[in-house]
Design a protein around this motif. Structure first.
Motif, short mmCIF file in Angstrom:
data_model
loop_
_atom_site.label_atom_id
_atom_site.label_comp_id
_atom_site.label_asym_id
_atom_site.label_seq_id
_atom_site.Cartn_x
_atom_site.Cartn_y
_atom_site.Cartn_z
N UNK A 1 -7.44 10.05 10.25
CA UNK A 1 -6.00 9.73 10.29
C UNK A 1 -5.74 8.42 11.02
N UNK A 2 -6.62 7.46 10.82
CA UNK A 2 -6.55 6.19 11.56
C UNK A 2 -5.65 5.16 10.89
N UNK A 3 -5.18 5.43 9.64
CA UNK A 3 -4.31 4.50 8.94
C UNK A 3 -2.86 4.98 9.02
N UNK A 4 -1.93 4.02 8.91
CA UNK A 4 -0.52 4.33 9.05
C UNK A 4 0.28 3.89 7.82
N UNK A 5 1.31 4.67 7.49
CA UNK A 5 2.17 4.35 6.35
C UNK A 5 3.35 3.50 6.81
N UNK A 6 3.11 2.41 7.52
CA UNK A 6 4.19 1.63 8.12
C UNK A 6 5.19 1.13 7.10
N UNK A 7 4.72 0.69 5.94
CA UNK A 7 5.62 0.05 4.99
C UNK A 7 6.33 1.00 4.05
N UNK A 8 5.91 2.26 4.00
CA UNK A 8 6.52 3.23 3.09
C UNK A 8 7.92 3.61 3.58
N UNK A 9 8.82 3.85 2.63
CA UNK A 9 10.15 4.32 2.99
C UNK A 9 10.04 5.65 3.73
N UNK A 10 10.66 5.73 4.89
CA UNK A 10 10.61 6.93 5.74
C UNK A 10 9.19 7.28 6.17
N UNK A 11 8.26 6.31 6.04
CA UNK A 11 6.85 6.51 6.41
C UNK A 11 6.23 7.72 5.70
N UNK A 12 6.65 7.96 4.48
CA UNK A 12 6.14 9.09 3.71
C UNK A 12 5.06 8.61 2.74
#
Length: 381
Positions: A197-208
């Motif tokens: 779980x080391x990556x992040x959904x920073x750019x996704x709407x609502x981080x989903x």
């Protein structure tokens, strides 16, 4: 102590360790009538033998495994004088590309190692022009990648990314995508994905986004500051901001780039401007600039006046020093007569030339018409 050897998948003097070599492929080079398989059958009385100028003994575990020790029993015929070397590798059975895990002038029965490998190669010393190798039993202490415990009787967590710790069962090499925790038993937290779980959904709407592959749940749009794509993980280039990076930062930002999301000049503005995007004129700075301009204008005017004054003084001094001109009456009459004659000569010569040119022009009808047209134009003007 077990004098004759151990049962299946056991090794050590007391047969109390799991033996990875039991299910492995064992090769001895050069081949002989005593093959390598005699060295991993659990019996100390059957030995694998060979000799030659270049001798190797190799064990293929068939998959990467955590190894904590080696147990090797040599026969009496083995060449003992010289350098004994052990190599480990995960990618190739060529020992020359492996990592050396032991080197010494003798090879003890028990060697402690802690490594992860698939191939183990033993290179014996050469005595004279050849080496004699006799291996009666090989034990590789560890557990298969899916098991742990003193005798490898416990299953590793199913979401481990490789072998688990042989003592605790924790995932020594992290988790598969989507999972986290010591034993990879938890779901990724909201807005995270990937290995551990080391990556992040920073750019996704609502981080989903998908917990495994990171694809945004809404792949048709991204947060401001990111280029539109299915992952929304590409930030705007320097100097661009906003939705799909379609806007350009203000040219009056003191430091670029501006904020990739909002366009704010986060490093301040150039002198004389302020505001969110540095588009407003600062009143205090403007007054200061006006005062500065007024000062420079005054200095310029003063310099011009001083220059004029200096010029007048210099001209006056030079005029005082120049000799007085002779009056017209003092000029000798002879000189006046000579000048008058010269003027008359020049005037005659010019008149003659003019008349000749005029005659030539009149001889030609076209030339005369052009002359008249030019003359008429001049008069009209």
């Amino acid at each position: 102590m077990c004098t004759d050897g151990c049962k299946e998948r056991r090794t050590g003097d007391f047969c109390n360790y799991y033996n990875l070599a039991y299910d492995s492929s064992v090769l001895i080079n050069p081949n002989s009538s005593y093959p390598g398989s005699l060295a991993n059958d659990g019996s100390k009385t059957s030995c694998s033998k060979t000799n030659g100028p270049t001798v190797t003994f190799q064990v293929d575990l068939k998959e990467e495994s955590i190894v904590t020790g080696l147990h090797i029993l040599f026969g009496e015929l083995t060449t003992k004088v010289g350098s004994h070397t052990l190599y480990a590798s995960n990618t190739s059975n060529n020992f020359k590309t492996g990592t050396m895990v032991y080197e010494g002038q003798f090879l003890p029965t028990r060697i402690n190692v802690r490594a992860v490998f698939r191939y183990l190669t033993y290179v014996p010393p050469v005595h004279g022009k050849s080496s004699v190798l006799e291996v009666c039993e090989i034990g590789i202490i560890g557990c298969p990648p899916s098991r742990y415990g003193p005798v490898c009787n416990k299953l590793c967590p199913g979401n481990c990314n490789g072998p688990c710790d042989l003592a605790t069962g924790s995932c020594a090499f992290g988790c598969l995508n989507r999972w986290t925790g010591d034993k990879c038993e938890q779901e990724c937290s909201f807005g995270q994905f990937g290995k551990n779980c080391s990556e992040f959904c920073h750019g996704c709407i609502s981080q989903m986004c998908d917990h495994v592959n990171g694809i945004c749940d809404n792949s048709t749009a991204c947060k401001p500051g990111y280029v539109y794509d299915k992952y929304c993980n590409t930030s705007c280039s320097d100097g661009l901001y906003g939705s799909n990076c379609l806007h350009t930062c203000s040219p009056f930002c003191l430091h670029v780039p501006c904020d990739r999301r909002t366009g704010e000049c986060i490093g301040g503005c150039i002198r004389g401007l302020h505001g969110f995007n540095c588009m407003q004129v600062s009143i205090n700075t403007k007054k200061s600039d006006d005062d500065e301009v007024t000062t420079w204008i005054g200095i310029f005017i003063g310099g011009v006046l001083l220059g004029i004054l200096i010029t007048v003084v210099v001209c006056f001094v030079i005029r005082k020093k120049l000799p007085k001109k002779q009056s017209k009456d003092n000029v000798p009459k002879k000189t006046q007569s000579h000048d008058q004659q010269h003027y008359d000569d020049v005037g005659i010569e010019n008149v003659t030339s003019y008349q000749d040119l005029r005659k030539d022009n009149l001889r030609k009808d076209t030339g005369a018409n052009e002359y008249d047209q030019i003359n008429a134009t001049y008069v009209n003007q």
